[in-house]
Design a protein around this motif. Structure first.
Motif, PDB file in Angstrom:
ATOM      1  N   LEU A  98       2.310  11.800  -2.118  1.00  0.00           N
ATOM      2  CA  LEU A  98       2.538  10.558  -1.374  1.00  0.00           C
ATOM      3  C   LEU A  98       3.294   9.597  -2.284  1.00  0.00           C
ATOM      4  CD1 LEU A  98      -1.019  10.072   0.196  1.00  0.00           C
ATOM      5  CD2 LEU A  98       0.963  11.155   1.245  1.00  0.00           C
ATOM      6  N   GLU A 101       4.966   5.768  -2.364  1.00  0.00           N
ATOM      7  CA  GLU A 101       5.150   4.467  -1.724  1.00  0.00           C
ATOM      8  C   GLU A 101       6.423   3.790  -2.222  1.00  0.00           C
ATOM      9  OE1 GLU A 101       0.620   4.714  -2.708  1.00  0.00           O
ATOM     10  OE2 GLU A 101       2.521   5.200  -3.680  1.00  0.00           O
ATOM     11  N   SER A 126       6.752   1.571   2.784  1.00  0.00           N
ATOM     12  CA  SER A 126       6.939   2.922   3.288  1.00  0.00           C
ATOM     13  C   SER A 126       6.176   3.903   2.417  1.00  0.00           C
ATOM     14  CB  SER A 126       8.427   3.298   3.284  1.00  0.00           C
ATOM     15  OG  SER A 126       9.180   2.443   4.110  1.00  0.00           O
ATOM     16  N   CYS A 127       5.732   4.978   3.022  1.00  0.00           N
ATOM     17  CA  CYS A 127       5.053   6.046   2.290  1.00  0.00           C
ATOM     18  C   CYS A 127       5.630   7.371   2.777  1.00  0.00           C
ATOM     19  CB  CYS A 127       3.552   5.988   2.517  1.00  0.00           C
ATOM     20  SG  CYS A 127       2.631   7.381   1.832  1.00  0.00           S
ATOM     21  N   TRP A 144      -3.465   2.637   4.494  1.00  0.00           N
ATOM     22  CA  TRP A 144      -3.042   1.773   3.392  1.00  0.00           C
ATOM     23  C   TRP A 144      -4.272   1.053   2.843  1.00  0.00           C
ATOM     24  CZ3 TRP A 144       1.732   1.738   1.253  1.00  0.00           C
ATOM     25  CH2 TRP A 144       2.780   2.282   1.998  1.00  0.00           C
ATOM     26  N   TYR A 203      -1.653   0.959  -1.842  1.00  0.00           N
ATOM     27  CA  TYR A 203      -1.686   2.410  -1.971  1.00  0.00           C
ATOM     28  C   TYR A 203      -1.666   3.077  -0.591  1.00  0.00           C
ATOM     29  CZ  TYR A 203      -3.313   1.511  -6.749  1.00  0.00           C
ATOM     30  OH  TYR A 203      -3.427   1.076  -8.050  1.00  0.00           O
ATOM     31  N   CYS A 204      -0.967   4.160  -0.513  1.00  0.00           N
ATOM     32  CA  CYS A 204      -0.971   5.028   0.650  1.00  0.00           C
ATOM     33  C   CYS A 204      -1.991   6.139   0.382  1.00  0.00           C
ATOM     34  CB  CYS A 204       0.428   5.610   0.838  1.00  0.00           C
ATOM     35  SG  CYS A 204       0.614   6.777   2.188  1.00  0.00           S
ATOM     36  N   GLY A 241      -1.144   7.902  -3.233  1.00  0.00           N
ATOM     37  CA  GLY A 241       0.109   7.646  -3.914  1.00  0.00           C
ATOM     38  C   GLY A 241      -0.134   6.865  -5.187  1.00  0.00           C
ATOM     39  N   THR A 299       2.355   0.553  -4.954  1.00  0.00           N
ATOM     40  CA  THR A 299       3.515  -0.321  -5.055  1.00  0.00           C
ATOM     41  C   THR A 299       3.017  -1.770  -5.081  1.00  0.00           C
ATOM     42  OG1 THR A 299       5.683  -0.870  -4.095  1.00  0.00           O
ATOM     43  CG2 THR A 299       3.906  -0.414  -2.543  1.00  0.00           C
TER      44      THR A 299
END
Length: 121
Positions: free
Chosen positions: A4, A6, A21-22, A36, A93-94, A112, A115
């Motif tokens: 994953l 991000e 976006s992920c 998320w 985080y995703c 992920g 970001t």
């Protein structure tokens, strides 16, 4: 191997918008619940929003401001964030799990790298 990634974080003024976006790979994307989470310095990781097929769920703190969506054809999940507030500042985080949406981070299988979103006042 599930991955994953991000993107889309940054610095924005209060009241502004960002779209996270992920990108997912190595998984049967449509079978997974996607979510998320966010974590601010010194705080626990908290649920922001989740989506499975056409069902969504949001934390009360972001309802009406954030929108989660997914594109199963592109293996992507998005978080549209509007009317941002300084308290939205965190690493986002995703996450994914092969089950229903949950607000408990420990039950998610994949994450992920995060970001950073910073909202200035």
């Amino acid at each position: 191997q599930v991955r994953l990634v991000e993107s889309g974080g940054g610095l924005v003024q209060a009241g502004g918008s960002l779209r996270l976006s992920c990108a997912a790979s190595g998984m049967t994307f449509s079978s997974f619940a996607m979510a998320w989470f966010r974590q601010a310095p010194g705080k626990e990781r908290e649920f922001v929003a989740g989506v499975i097929r056409v069902g969504t769920n949001y934390a009360d703190s972001v309802k009406g401001r954030f929108t989660i969506s997914r594109d199963n054809a592109k293996n992507m999940v998005y978080l549209q964030m509007n009317s941002l507030k300084p308290e939205d500042t965190a690493v986002y985080y995703c996450a994914s799990r092969l089950s229903t949406i949950s607000a408990t981070p420990q039950v998610y299988h994949y994450w992920g790298q995060g970001t950073q979103v910073t909202v200035s006042s």
